[in-house]
Scaffold this motif. Structure first.
Motif, PDB file in Angstrom:
ATOM      1  N   LEU A  82       0.795  -1.223   0.000  1.00  0.00           N
ATOM      2  CA  LEU A  82       0.000   0.000   0.000  1.00  0.00           C
ATOM      3  C   LEU A  82       0.833   1.282   0.000  1.00  0.00           C
ATOM      4  N   LEU A  83       1.813   1.388   0.895  1.00  0.00           N
ATOM      5  CA  LEU A  83       2.613   2.615   0.930  1.00  0.00           C
ATOM      6  C   LEU A  83       3.472   2.750  -0.316  1.00  0.00           C
ATOM      7  N   ALA A  84       3.971   1.635  -0.816  1.00  0.00           N
ATOM      8  CA  ALA A  84       4.734   1.674  -2.054  1.00  0.00           C
ATOM      9  C   ALA A  84       3.844   2.112  -3.216  1.00  0.00           C
ATOM     10  N   GLY A  85       2.601   1.634  -3.244  1.00  0.00           N
ATOM     11  CA  GLY A  85       1.653   2.036  -4.283  1.00  0.00           C
ATOM     12  C   GLY A  85       1.350   3.516  -4.221  1.00  0.00           C
ATOM     13  N   LEU A  86       1.314   4.082  -3.027  1.00  0.00           N
ATOM     14  CA  LEU A  86       1.122   5.525  -2.883  1.00  0.00           C
ATOM     15  C   LEU A  86       2.288   6.281  -3.501  1.00  0.00           C
ATOM     16  N   SER A  87       3.489   5.842  -3.228  1.00  0.00           N
ATOM     17  CA  SER A  87       4.680   6.472  -3.795  1.00  0.00           C
ATOM     18  C   SER A  87       4.742   6.317  -5.312  1.00  0.00           C
ATOM     19  N   GLN A  88       4.069   5.266  -5.822  1.00  0.00           N
ATOM     20  CA  GLN A  88       4.035   5.022  -7.265  1.00  0.00           C
ATOM     21  C   GLN A  88       2.781   5.614  -7.917  1.00  0.00           C
ATOM     22  N   ASP A  89       2.077   6.482  -7.200  1.00  0.00           N
ATOM     23  CA  ASP A  89       0.915   7.209  -7.737  1.00  0.00           C
ATOM     24  C   ASP A  89      -0.268   6.313  -8.095  1.00  0.00           C
ATOM     25  N   ARG A  90      -0.531   5.294  -7.295  1.00  0.00           N
ATOM     26  CA  ARG A  90      -1.679   4.432  -7.552  1.00  0.00           C
ATOM     27  C   ARG A  90      -2.940   4.929  -6.861  1.00  0.00           C
ATOM     28  N   TRP A  91      -2.810   5.699  -5.789  1.00  0.00           N
ATOM     29  CA  TRP A  91      -3.950   6.251  -5.074  1.00  0.00           C
ATOM     30  C   TRP A  91      -3.547   7.538  -4.383  1.00  0.00           C
ATOM     31  N   ASP A  92      -4.536   8.265  -3.897  1.00  0.00           N
ATOM     32  CA  ASP A  92      -4.284   9.581  -3.299  1.00  0.00           C
ATOM     33  C   ASP A  92      -3.947   9.487  -1.811  1.00  0.00           C
ATOM     34  N   LEU A  93      -4.573   8.562  -1.125  1.00  0.00           N
ATOM     35  CA  LEU A  93      -4.378   8.360   0.307  1.00  0.00           C
ATOM     36  C   LEU A  93      -4.294   6.872   0.595  1.00  0.00           C
ATOM     37  N   VAL A  94      -3.757   6.523   1.750  1.00  0.00           N
ATOM     38  CA  VAL A  94      -3.830   5.162   2.259  1.00  0.00           C
ATOM     39  C   VAL A  94      -4.410   5.219   3.663  1.00  0.00           C
ATOM     40  N   ILE A  95      -5.550   4.562   3.835  1.00  0.00           N
ATOM     41  CA  ILE A  95      -6.171   4.436   5.157  1.00  0.00           C
ATOM     42  C   ILE A  95      -6.250   2.950   5.452  1.00  0.00           C
ATOM     43  N   ALA A  96      -5.326   2.430   6.237  1.00  0.00           N
ATOM     44  CA  ALA A  96      -5.239   0.988   6.459  1.00  0.00           C
ATOM     45  C   ALA A  96      -4.531   0.656   7.769  1.00  0.00           C
ATOM     46  N   SER A  97      -4.851   1.410   8.818  1.00  0.00           N
ATOM     47  CA  SER A  97      -4.280   1.143  10.149  1.00  0.00           C
ATOM     48  C   SER A  97      -2.758   1.118  10.159  1.00  0.00           C
ATOM     49  N   PHE A  98      -2.152   2.063   9.454  1.00  0.00           N
ATOM     50  CA  PHE A  98      -0.692   2.149   9.457  1.00  0.00           C
ATOM     51  C   PHE A  98      -0.207   2.900  10.691  1.00  0.00           C
ATOM     52  N   GLY A  99       0.624   2.230  11.477  1.00  0.00           N
ATOM     53  CA  GLY A  99       1.275   2.887  12.588  1.00  0.00           C
ATOM     54  C   GLY A  99       2.342   3.841  12.080  1.00  0.00           C
ATOM     55  N   VAL A 100       2.454   4.991  12.726  1.00  0.00           N
ATOM     56  CA  VAL A 100       3.450   5.990  12.330  1.00  0.00           C
ATOM     57  C   VAL A 100       4.803   5.586  12.893  1.00  0.00           C
ATOM     58  N   THR A 101       5.783   5.382  12.006  1.00  0.00           N
ATOM     59  CA  THR A 101       7.142   5.044  12.405  1.00  0.00           C
ATOM     60  C   THR A 101       8.121   5.959  11.676  1.00  0.00           C
ATOM     61  N   PRO A 102       9.309   6.200  12.241  1.00  0.00           N
ATOM     62  CA  PRO A 102      10.295   7.040  11.566  1.00  0.00           C
ATOM     63  C   PRO A 102      10.670   6.506  10.186  1.00  0.00           C
ATOM     64  N   GLU A 103      10.758   5.182  10.045  1.00  0.00           N
ATOM     65  CA  GLU A 103      11.123   4.609   8.751  1.00  0.00           C
ATOM     66  C   GLU A 103      10.058   4.889   7.700  1.00  0.00           C
ATOM     67  N   ARG A 104       8.807   4.680   8.055  1.00  0.00           N
ATOM     68  CA  ARG A 104       7.731   4.947   7.104  1.00  0.00           C
ATOM     69  C   ARG A 104       7.638   6.430   6.752  1.00  0.00           C
ATOM     70  N   ALA A 105       7.910   7.281   7.734  1.00  0.00           N
ATOM     71  CA  ALA A 105       7.818   8.717   7.511  1.00  0.00           C
ATOM     72  C   ALA A 105       8.893   9.236   6.564  1.00  0.00           C
ATOM     73  N   LYS A 106       9.906   8.424   6.285  1.00  0.00           N
ATOM     74  CA  LYS A 106      10.893   8.794   5.270  1.00  0.00           C
ATOM     75  C   LYS A 106      10.332   8.614   3.864  1.00  0.00           C
ATOM     76  N   ALA A 107       9.344   7.749   3.725  1.00  0.00           N
ATOM     77  CA  ALA A 107       8.804   7.403   2.405  1.00  0.00           C
ATOM     78  C   ALA A 107       7.490   8.108   2.095  1.00  0.00           C
ATOM     79  N   VAL A 108       6.682   8.396   3.125  1.00  0.00           N
ATOM     80  CA  VAL A 108       5.388   9.050   2.936  1.00  0.00           C
ATOM     81  C   VAL A 108       5.208  10.102   4.023  1.00  0.00           C
ATOM     82  N   ASP A 109       4.213  10.953   3.845  1.00  0.00           N
ATOM     83  CA  ASP A 109       3.819  11.883   4.900  1.00  0.00           C
ATOM     84  C   ASP A 109       2.598  11.319   5.613  1.00  0.00           C
TER      85      ASP A 109
END
Length: 268
Positions: A82-109
């Motif tokens: 899902l987050l990779a698909g967001l970075s690849q412009d597949r959708w506008d948002l991801v709502i899927a119970s993603f916990g906020v982590t420093p690693e993920r925050a490097k790839a998405v907002d």
């Protein structure tokens, strides 16, 4: 909720996608539709019931879209893409119970959190309660999840069964292929209340200690600040006017919003 986002991005990059959906706010509003990626296998947050996508996060996402004056096009997809698909412009948002982590925050907002929770130990044995009790045991978790990350920090675990969905991780416990299942505390409470069945046999689930706490938020493509700001503004209104509380009461019989303060990871 919820391996390395860099690995996920590498996998998606290897596949390649032709569609583009992660758009600026003005394009979304002009089109009249917002595209939201989700998992769809994580009750009670987002799951299919009789072929219909439903859950707490689905209700919340629909309400946010309504207040943005756009329709929602939900895109159920494997969680770890899902987050990779967001970075690849597949959708506008991801709502899927993603916990906020420093690693993920490097790839998405990440937006402001829409609920707070944590990973909890679940077992069919009442004596498996703490991280220390996992010593020599087999533990099941969902791939790409913060639960997988957390169990790597627990010493003495015999084996980690890293499975494609949280349902598969639960079934590994129920079928005896794992001694414990690490999942979201609200998911665990729902499973416990409903009772878990596999092959016609009902199993009692015992909830142990929390391994960690986390904030859950919506993901936006890196740098898409207008959409991020609009989402946060609408979410604040929903939190303030009683709508969030009503949705939360419907699914949990309590208000699951974050009460303030920071979260931290712990394994004991």
């Amino acid at each position: 909720m919820k391996k390395s986002i860099l690995m996920a991005i590498a996998l998606v990059g290897a596949i390649g996608f032709q569609t583009a959906s992660a758009r600026p706010l003005d394009e979304i509003q002009k089109s009249g539709t917002i595209v939201i990626g989700t998992d769809g296998t994580f009750p009670p947050f987002q799951y299919f019931d009789g072929g219909k996508l439903t859950g707490f996060e689905i209700d919340l996402g629909n309400e946010i879209a309504k207040r943005m004056n756009v329709k929602v096009e939900w895109k159920p997809m494997a969680f770890d893409s899902l987050l990779a698909g967001l970075s690849q412009d597949r959708w506008d948002l991801v709502i899927a119970s993603f916990g906020v982590t420093p690693e993920r925050a490097k790839a998405v907002d990440f937006t402001n959190p829409h609920y707070c929770t944590g990973g909890i130990i679940v077992s069919t044995r009442p004596d498996i309660k703490s991280a220390a009790d996992l010593n020599g045991k087999t533990v099941s978790v969902q791939t790409g999840s913060t639960y997988f990350e957390a169990v790597q920090k627990v010493p003495g675990i015999k084996q980690v069964r890293n499975l494609s969905s949280d349902n598969d991780a639960r079934n590994a416990l129920i079928s005896g292929r794992a001694n414990a299942w690490i999942t979201d505390k609200f998911v665990a409470l729902t499973a416990q209340a409903k009772g878990s069945q596999i092959q016609g046999s009902t199993h009692t689930l015992y909830l142990g200690n929390m391994l960690f706490d986390e904030e859950i938020a919506t993901a936006v493509k890196k740098g898409n600040s207008p959409l991020l700001d609009k989402y946060n503004s609408v979410l604040k209104d929903i939190l303030d006017d009683g709508t969030y509380a009503a949705i939360s009461q419907k699914w949990f019989n309590e208000d699951v919003r974050c009460k303030g303060g920071s979260t931290s990871v712990a394994t004991n």
